[in-house]
Design a protein around this motif. Structure first.
Motif, short mmCIF file in Angstrom:
data_model
loop_
_atom_site.label_atom_id
_atom_site.label_comp_id
_atom_site.label_asym_id
_atom_site.label_seq_id
_atom_site.Cartn_x
_atom_site.Cartn_y
_atom_site.Cartn_z
N ARG A 301 -6.45 -8.51 13.81
CA ARG A 301 -6.09 -9.00 12.48
C ARG A 301 -4.80 -9.82 12.47
N LEU A 302 -4.48 -10.42 13.57
CA LEU A 302 -3.23 -11.16 13.65
C LEU A 302 -3.17 -12.30 12.65
N ASP A 303 -4.31 -12.93 12.37
CA ASP A 303 -4.31 -14.01 11.38
C ASP A 303 -3.89 -13.49 10.02
N ARG A 304 -4.37 -12.31 9.65
CA ARG A 304 -4.01 -11.72 8.36
C ARG A 304 -2.58 -11.21 8.36
N ILE A 305 -2.16 -10.64 9.47
CA ILE A 305 -0.79 -10.15 9.57
C ILE A 305 0.20 -11.30 9.39
N HIS A 306 -0.12 -12.44 10.01
CA HIS A 306 0.78 -13.59 9.90
C HIS A 306 0.80 -14.16 8.48
N ARG A 307 -0.30 -14.01 7.76
CA ARG A 307 -0.32 -14.44 6.35
C ARG A 307 0.53 -13.50 5.49
N LEU A 308 0.46 -12.20 5.82
CA LEU A 308 1.21 -11.22 5.04
C LEU A 308 2.72 -11.35 5.23
N ILE A 309 3.14 -11.60 6.46
CA ILE A 309 4.58 -11.70 6.74
C ILE A 309 5.07 -13.09 6.34
N THR A 310 5.74 -13.17 5.22
CA THR A 310 6.20 -14.46 4.72
C THR A 310 7.65 -14.75 5.07
#
Length: 341
Positions: A301-310
């Motif tokens: 889920r790295l793509d989603r994690i990177h979206r979450l971390i702003t």
């Protein structure tokens, strides 16, 4: 060492503290590398968390590195990456005896009742850390493990099954994580969120349908989508208590309602409707035994994690980080403090 401490509600300081030492064979010394700021940290800071004790080093979402181990620890070595379990429990009370350690009557929560992760070093029992593969996750990415366990716990409590129609109120970090975990269980996911920027992120976290309730009628939308039956599971992750009360109207017979937020005042529930449809209302708090599951799924889920971390801030800029989160128009998602300055 340095530690971010709420000395009293409304007062937060970066203080010098004594570096902890291992005093028991089952303990480990962890150097914190990354720690996320949760909404509950804001609540402790503002004095609105009813469980908080002061003064308190806050924080509970963290990833770090084993620096030293007690003589009784055989399965970890210095240099191992770990994430921290933020709750401890007695193991003896009724909740613990029945598999609900996360609501132990003697529960101690890091950053609230016990000093938390906003410090350079921590000594914790071996049972309170979980190793992760540093080739698959950075410390910053791994710091989202704890928030993901909240989504895992909530969807487990909601008994989400393949084919369920699931409504998630709120597309903040926890709402998006819940949507992601519900989709992973095979549900059809609907996300309701009035902030267009957040709503736009929902499809990346598994939302099959999304709606802005400030622009469109949510009741009518769900009525048409479900042929009048109603959704099967609702998660209230928006922090709006009225949505919990409203939820009993939107649920199908045999539906489940999982409120993730709480307010200062009791929420009135229409139990005529609860009984007529035999609904189930399920509280959820923290998590129990969800870390191993989440550690396995995070690298996918790295793509989603990177979206979450702003946003990321060095530890010394904690005041800027908190100010950003307090600004509801900032567009901040997960804000991470790093200690690798």
């Amino acid at each position: 060492m340095k530690a971010i401490t709420v000395t009293k509600p409304g007062t937060m300081e970066l203080l010098e503290a004594e570096k902890p030492e291992i005093t028991s064979p089952d303990q480990v010394l962890v150097k914190i590398h990354a720690t996320g700021i949760c909404g509950s940290d804001l609540h402790v800071y503002h004095g609105s968390n009813p469980y908080a004790l002061y003064p308190r080093v806050i924080g509970h979402e963290a990833a770090g590195e084993i620096v030293a181990i007690g003589s009784g620890v055989a399965d970890l070595v210095p240099g191992d990456g770990v994430v921290l379990e933020p709750v401890t429990y007695c193991g003896q009370c009724y909740a613990c005896r029945t598999g609900h350690h996360n609501v132990c009557r003697n529960l101690r929560v890091l950053g609230c009742i016990a000093d938390g992760t906003f410090r350079e070093y921590m000594v914790v029992p071996r049972s309170q850390v979980y190793p992760f593969d540093r080739k698959k996750l950075t410390y910053i990415e791994a710091s989202l493990c704890e928030p993901y366990t909240i989504g895992a716990q909530a969807t487990w409590r909601g008994q989400v099954k393949p084919g369920d129609m699931v409504l998630v109120h709120g597309a903040g970090p926890i709402g998006l994580i819940v949507a992601d975990m519900a989709k992973d269980k095979g549900a059809t996911v609907i996300v309701s969120e009035p902030d267009e920027a957040r709503l736009a992120m929902a499809k990346d976290f598994g939302a099959d349908h999304s709606i802005n309730p400030a622009k469109d009628n949510l009741d009518d939308f769900l009525h048409e989508l479900t042929d009048g039956e109603g959704v099967n599971v609702i998660f209230e992750a928006a922090g709006v208590p009225a949505l919990t009360a409203h939820g009993v109207r939107l649920l199908s017979p045999a539906g489940r309602l999982v409120p993730l937020s709480f307010g200062k005042e009791p929420v009135p529930i229409n139990f005529k409707e609860v009984n007529a449809k035999e609904l189930t209302i399920l509280g959820t708090r923290h998590q129990f035994q969800k870390f191993p599951q989440v550690i396995q799924l995070l690298p996918e889920r790295l793509d989603r994690i990177h979206r979450l971390i702003t946003h990321r801030f060095p530890f010394s800029q904690y005041e800027k980080a908190f100010a950003l989160l307090e600004n509801h128009n900032s567009g901040a998602g997960k804000v991470i403090l790093t200690l690798d300055e």
